[in-house]
Scaffold this motif. Structure first.
Motif, PDB file in Angstrom:
ATOM      1  N   MET A 158      -7.960   3.427  56.447  1.00  0.00           N
ATOM      2  CA  MET A 158      -6.675   2.815  56.706  1.00  0.00           C
ATOM      3  C   MET A 158      -6.882   1.527  57.482  1.00  0.00           C
ATOM      4  SD  MET A 158      -4.010   5.794  57.659  1.00  0.00           S
ATOM      5  CE  MET A 158      -4.635   7.412  57.282  1.00  0.00           C
ATOM      6  N   ILE A 159      -6.036   0.564  57.163  1.00  0.00           N
ATOM      7  CA  ILE A 159      -6.121  -0.724  57.843  1.00  0.00           C
ATOM      8  C   ILE A 159      -4.866  -0.944  58.689  1.00  0.00           C
ATOM      9  CG2 ILE A 159      -7.576  -1.756  56.055  1.00  0.00           C
ATOM     10  CD1 ILE A 159      -4.370  -3.233  55.944  1.00  0.00           C
ATOM     11  N   ILE A 160      -5.013  -1.791  59.704  1.00  0.00           N
ATOM     12  CA  ILE A 160      -3.859  -2.229  60.483  1.00  0.00           C
ATOM     13  C   ILE A 160      -3.846  -3.746  60.435  1.00  0.00           C
ATOM     14  CG2 ILE A 160      -5.107  -2.148  62.695  1.00  0.00           C
ATOM     15  CD1 ILE A 160      -2.355  -1.258  63.922  1.00  0.00           C
ATOM     16  N   GLU A 161      -2.642  -4.273  60.200  1.00  0.00           N
ATOM     17  CA  GLU A 161      -2.469  -5.721  60.102  1.00  0.00           C
ATOM     18  C   GLU A 161      -1.062  -6.079  60.565  1.00  0.00           C
ATOM     19  OE1 GLU A 161      -2.826  -6.966  56.034  1.00  0.00           O
ATOM     20  OE2 GLU A 161      -1.364  -5.513  55.335  1.00  0.00           O
ATOM     21  N   ARG A 162      -0.859  -7.375  60.794  1.00  0.00           N
ATOM     22  CA  ARG A 162       0.471  -7.851  61.158  1.00  0.00           C
ATOM     23  C   ARG A 162       1.412  -7.729  59.972  1.00  0.00           C
ATOM     24  NH1 ARG A 162       0.192 -10.376  66.055  1.00  0.00           N
ATOM     25  NH2 ARG A 162      -1.830 -11.325  66.474  1.00  0.00           N
ATOM     26  N   ALA A 163       2.643  -7.377  60.253  1.00  0.00           N
ATOM     27  CA  ALA A 163       3.680  -7.374  59.227  1.00  0.00           C
ATOM     28  C   ALA A 163       4.059  -8.813  58.911  1.00  0.00           C
ATOM     29  CB  ALA A 163       4.900  -6.613  59.725  1.00  0.00           C
ATOM     30  N   THR A 164       4.544  -9.027  57.695  1.00  0.00           N
ATOM     31  CA  THR A 164       5.055 -10.340  57.292  1.00  0.00           C
ATOM     32  C   THR A 164       6.503 -10.170  56.843  1.00  0.00           C
ATOM     33  OG1 THR A 164       4.476 -10.155  54.955  1.00  0.00           O
ATOM     34  CG2 THR A 164       2.745 -10.962  56.463  1.00  0.00           C
ATOM     35  N   ALA A 165       7.167 -11.274  56.611  1.00  0.00           N
ATOM     36  CA  ALA A 165       8.554 -11.236  56.151  1.00  0.00           C
ATOM     37  C   ALA A 165       8.684 -10.437  54.858  1.00  0.00           C
ATOM     38  CB  ALA A 165       9.084 -12.655  55.972  1.00  0.00           C
ATOM     39  N   ASP A 166       7.630 -10.405  54.057  1.00  0.00           N
ATOM     40  CA  ASP A 166       7.650  -9.612  52.819  1.00  0.00           C
ATOM     41  C   ASP A 166       7.777  -8.115  53.087  1.00  0.00           C
ATOM     42  OD1 ASP A 166       7.391 -11.923  51.321  1.00  0.00           O
ATOM     43  OD2 ASP A 166       5.216 -11.713  51.091  1.00  0.00           O
ATOM     44  N   ASP A 167       7.492  -7.685  54.314  1.00  0.00           N
ATOM     45  CA  ASP A 167       7.557  -6.268  54.680  1.00  0.00           C
ATOM     46  C   ASP A 167       8.943  -5.841  55.171  1.00  0.00           C
ATOM     47  OD1 ASP A 167       4.781  -5.561  54.241  1.00  0.00           O
ATOM     48  OD2 ASP A 167       4.316  -6.753  56.024  1.00  0.00           O
ATOM     49  N   LEU A 168       9.875  -6.782  55.296  1.00  0.00           N
ATOM     50  CA  LEU A 168      11.167  -6.481  55.906  1.00  0.00           C
ATOM     51  C   LEU A 168      11.890  -5.320  55.217  1.00  0.00           C
ATOM     52  CD1 LEU A 168      13.362  -7.107  57.986  1.00  0.00           C
ATOM     53  CD2 LEU A 168      14.298  -8.782  56.365  1.00  0.00           C
ATOM     54  N   ASP A 169      12.063  -5.381  53.914  1.00  0.00           N
ATOM     55  CA  ASP A 169      12.795  -4.318  53.216  1.00  0.00           C
ATOM     56  C   ASP A 169      12.090  -2.976  53.353  1.00  0.00           C
ATOM     57  OD1 ASP A 169      14.799  -6.058  52.450  1.00  0.00           O
ATOM     58  OD2 ASP A 169      13.926  -6.453  50.472  1.00  0.00           O
ATOM     59  N   ALA A 170      10.784  -2.984  53.258  1.00  0.00           N
ATOM     60  CA  ALA A 170      10.029  -1.730  53.397  1.00  0.00           C
ATOM     61  C   ALA A 170      10.191  -1.161  54.803  1.00  0.00           C
ATOM     62  CB  ALA A 170       8.557  -1.967  53.083  1.00  0.00           C
ATOM     63  N   LEU A 171      10.186  -2.018  55.832  1.00  0.00           N
ATOM     64  CA  LEU A 171      10.339  -1.535  57.200  1.00  0.00           C
ATOM     65  C   LEU A 171      11.744  -0.995  57.444  1.00  0.00           C
ATOM     66  CD1 LEU A 171       8.283  -4.186  59.158  1.00  0.00           C
ATOM     67  CD2 LEU A 171       7.874  -1.726  59.105  1.00  0.00           C
ATOM     68  N   LEU A 172      12.759  -1.631  56.874  1.00  0.00           N
ATOM     69  CA  LEU A 172      14.122  -1.125  57.017  1.00  0.00           C
ATOM     70  C   LEU A 172      14.260   0.247  56.354  1.00  0.00           C
ATOM     71  CD1 LEU A 172      16.117  -4.428  56.476  1.00  0.00           C
ATOM     72  CD2 LEU A 172      15.933  -3.119  58.620  1.00  0.00           C
ATOM     73  N   ALA A 173      13.675   0.393  55.170  1.00  0.00           N
ATOM     74  CA  ALA A 173      13.702   1.687  54.472  1.00  0.00           C
ATOM     75  C   ALA A 173      12.900   2.727  55.249  1.00  0.00           C
ATOM     76  CB  ALA A 173      13.159   1.524  53.055  1.00  0.00           C
ATOM     77  N   PHE A 174      11.787   2.298  55.815  1.00  0.00           N
ATOM     78  CA  PHE A 174      10.925   3.168  56.601  1.00  0.00           C
ATOM     79  C   PHE A 174      11.686   3.719  57.805  1.00  0.00           C
ATOM     80  CE2 PHE A 174       6.781   3.450  59.096  1.00  0.00           C
ATOM     81  CZ  PHE A 174       6.260   4.462  58.323  1.00  0.00           C
TER      82      PHE A 174
END
Length: 189
Positions: free
Chosen positions: A1-17
């Motif tokens: 597993m990797i850890i990285e900074r979120a980007t604006a492209d992750d917004l919808d996935a994070l809201l759903a998460f």
């Protein structure tokens, strides 16, 4: 597993998460995270570079926000003079529950805090979520106090005011491939 900074492209996935986590909490009888989180506020924290994603292949396994900014009204002036990093929105996908990803993320955050010169890794937790509070205590945090007044709406009751801290310390055992420190970006979809 990797850890990285979120980007604006992750917004919808994070809201759903977050919605997935809220539904799970509701099923457990908790009132935590029942109001939708404002997308513009989440995007601002992503753009500030303080939201991190744990990815397991193409799946988002967990997320954490780690910042040097404390929420207003929680910590004393003396505490704020102590170099600290603050954990927010630690969430593990239900598909990855039971693997101690949250504990490993706390170790990663403590290591990152230590390397930045911080003395403390601090957090505030939902005041009515006793299971969450016990979880943090099991992971080496000490309860500082519970702040119940001065919430965001008209100075009313505060819903996330259970304060805890542990010493920031180095950790090589979190087990993530850390792309944050290298500045690399995972290209997996």
């Amino acid at each position: 597993m990797i850890i990285e900074r979120a980007t604006a492209d992750d917004l919808d996935a994070l809201l759903a998460f977050r919605q997935e986590a809220a539904s799970w909490l509701t099923a457990l009888g908790s009132d935590q995270w029942q109001r939708p989180y404002p997308a513009d506020r989440l995007l601002a924290t992503i753009e500030a570079g303080v939201v991190f994603m744990v990815r397991d292949g193409s799946a988002t396994a967990a997320t954490i926000t780690l910042t040097s900014d404390a929420e207003e009204g929680l910590w004393t002036e003396q505490e704020l003079r102590e170099e600290s990093r603050f954990v927010n929105k630690l969430t593990v996908a239900r598909t990855h529950a039971g693997q101690d990803l949250g504990g490993r993320l706390l170790d990663w955050a403590g290591d990152r805090a230590y390397r930045s010169g911080a003395q403390w890794l601090r957090l505030d937790a939902w005041t009515t979520n006793n299971s969450l509070q016990a979880y943090y205590l099991r992971h080496g945090f000490e309860h500082v106090r519970t702040v119940t007044e001065g919430g965001a709406v008209n100075g009313g009751p505060r819903v996330s005011g259970w304060l805890a801290q542990r010493s920031a310390m180095p950790s090589a055992v979190h087990g993530f491939t850390d792309l944050v420190s290298t500045g690399a970006r995972c290209n997996e979809a």
